[in-house]
Scaffold this motif. Sequence first.
Motif, PDB file in Angstrom:
ATOM      1  N   ARG A   1     -32.464  -7.650 -85.072  1.00  0.00           N
ATOM      2  CA  ARG A   1     -33.747  -7.174 -84.507  1.00  0.00           C
ATOM      3  C   ARG A   1     -34.490  -6.477 -85.219  1.00  0.00           C
ATOM      4  O   ARG A   1     -34.055  -5.206 -85.729  1.00  0.00           O
ATOM      5  CB  ARG A   1     -33.499  -6.951 -82.939  1.00  0.00           C
ATOM      6  CG  ARG A   1     -34.632  -6.849 -82.072  1.00  0.00           C
ATOM      7  CD  ARG A   1     -34.270  -6.731 -80.711  1.00  0.00           C
ATOM      8  NE  ARG A   1     -35.310  -6.525 -79.599  1.00  0.00           N
ATOM      9  CZ  ARG A   1     -36.036  -5.227 -79.545  1.00  0.00           C
ATOM     10  NH1 ARG A   1     -35.933  -4.170 -80.019  1.00  0.00           N
ATOM     11  NH2 ARG A   1     -37.162  -5.491 -78.587  1.00  0.00           N
TER      12      ARG A   1
ATOM     13  N   PRO B   1     -39.060  -5.486 -86.131  1.00  0.00           N
ATOM     14  CA  PRO B   1     -40.496  -5.634 -85.847  1.00  0.00           C
ATOM     15  C   PRO B   1     -41.113  -6.974 -86.612  1.00  0.00           C
ATOM     16  O   PRO B   1     -40.577  -7.203 -87.720  1.00  0.00           O
ATOM     17  CB  PRO B   1     -41.204  -4.302 -86.267  1.00  0.00           C
ATOM     18  CG  PRO B   1     -40.070  -3.260 -86.245  1.00  0.00           C
ATOM     19  CD  PRO B   1     -38.906  -4.057 -86.549  1.00  0.00           C
TER      20      PRO B   1
ATOM     21  N   PHE C   1     -40.848  -8.200 -81.521  1.00  0.00           N
ATOM     22  CA  PHE C   1     -39.998  -8.326 -82.389  1.00  0.00           C
ATOM     23  C   PHE C   1     -39.576  -9.712 -82.559  1.00  0.00           C
ATOM     24  O   PHE C   1     -39.480 -10.538 -81.750  1.00  0.00           O
ATOM     25  CB  PHE C   1     -38.709  -7.364 -81.953  1.00  0.00           C
ATOM     26  CG  PHE C   1     -39.304  -6.049 -81.588  1.00  0.00           C
ATOM     27  CD1 PHE C   1     -38.636  -5.059 -82.652  1.00  0.00           C
ATOM     28  CD2 PHE C   1     -39.950  -5.385 -80.749  1.00  0.00           C
ATOM     29  CE1 PHE C   1     -39.036  -3.606 -82.529  1.00  0.00           C
ATOM     30  CE2 PHE C   1     -40.256  -4.029 -80.784  1.00  0.00           C
ATOM     31  CZ  PHE C   1     -39.827  -3.036 -81.800  1.00  0.00           C
TER      32      PHE C   1
END
Length: 540
Positions: free
Chosen positions: A213, A215, A205
């Motif tokens: 936050r 991926p 991440f």
Amino acid sequence: MTNSTKKITDIISRYYHEKIQIGSDQVNIIANAIRGRAPGCNLLVFGAGYDSALWEKINYDGYTLVVEHHPEWCRNMAQFANVKPISYPEISVKNSLPINIDNMEKHDIPNVLKEKSWDVIIVDSPPGYTDTDPGRSLSIYWASKISGPHTHIFVDDYERPVEKCYADTFVRSDDFCCFEIARWSGRKMLMLWRVGKDKGFNPVFSVDYPATRRPIRWLVNEPDFRVVMFHDATLPISDMFQLGLFDETTFAVVSFSWVVNEKRIRDLQTFFGDAAEKIGASNVFKNQVILIMNSQEEYEMAKAALPECNIAHVNNTCFLDFDLFKVDAEIEKKYDAVYNAKPLAFKRHHLTSEVDSKVFITYDVNEANEGLTALVDINEFFPTLVERNISSKKVMEVASSAYVGLSLSEVEGACYASTEYLLCGLPVVSTPSQGGRDAFYDEYNSLICAPDPNEVARSVAELKQRLLNGEITSEQIRENCIKRINFFRYSFIDALKICIRKAGINTPDERVESLVMNAIKNNNKLINSRNFWTSRVERG
């Protein structure tokens, strides 16, 4: 959005529905894991259900096997997926705890589970709601036995005692990264993800400076090589190294939004020198990181200061989707000039004060209200029209209603608005600048004038007249701009090819070119494939 990403998004949108008990966020993570092993992913699902068709479609270029103990579900789902029967003898939720290894081992692993080397395993069956249900003790145990180090294992309903106990015993390990994916459905429901040790996909991440936050985005994520791209950030590369994410097939690209000056070069020297040596990654950083510079001057300065690093002159605006910005002869010319810029001091809107007919395209801002980014009331310069926070399509339409585009800052980075003007067929009036926008200018498509309101107005009038006289044409301006965009795109691809060859990766040049070009296509500014202003990278 790349074609592959769009395809998976479309599949989930079509096949995910309210009867599926796995949460949408969980589905997206599993889909990423499957596609990280594609093409040719071997997917095993314990449990036939309303999600069976979804997994079959997501793994469209791989092999999917669904195993199910209930005859009716086998029959009902056979039309949607490859479903085979399986049994769980003499096992129930009630007699699953405490764990009895001898009892587990006396049940042979069914042959159907041993027919493939599984890349992804989803344990979502048999049911374990009541004491008399079979529970998932055997399916979790078998999953652990038929998995390899590369296998992603997902155990649903991990909050329940049997699932948690067996997963903690047989699936979780200090040797693997594991984390819990939550879903709320009246109560907190968990899915355990044990992440397979494979370079094709990682539970990574990025965290940007507003602390969002998400991926991590990959520009290319293929079994033979992968490319991650950071904008205005080098420290995340150190994070990736320390997380074990840099092998010989991984490459990082760093791009810059603002001018790369001497101070920035010194910062890069520190990063690639002292910092790299401290964490033992100097060879990785020299061989597998590419810096792309917006201007020729920045390229030459960086190359002199960092001779061992991979540096390329690639102007960021080459990542524009030039199909979004076109010449539209049907749009009536209403204004002498258009200025597409935030209402900030460094954009120097005051230089337009002598241009009588002009349209401003502008945006809400959250920059610090001081110095170069001090907020300016652009209405003080008497625009004919102000358009605020409009879409790319609307930008094209508004820009096309003017004869000339304006770029008036003294210092910034690659200027997307300037290249958008050229793609719409507008010649550009610019002041002398640092940052790289002049990489697209020539005597045909632009005039560089002194930062003086009268000079700006005179230059606008001259370029307008050239258009009206037919000395220059919108079509030729756009065509020349596309050639320059492609020049920079192929410079980027060539720099990547060199790194790939140095790493000894046997990937044809045509494949590298195809993958990068597909990532750029229909992905304006690489919004979906580049990590912007990332403060750090971390595991899930």
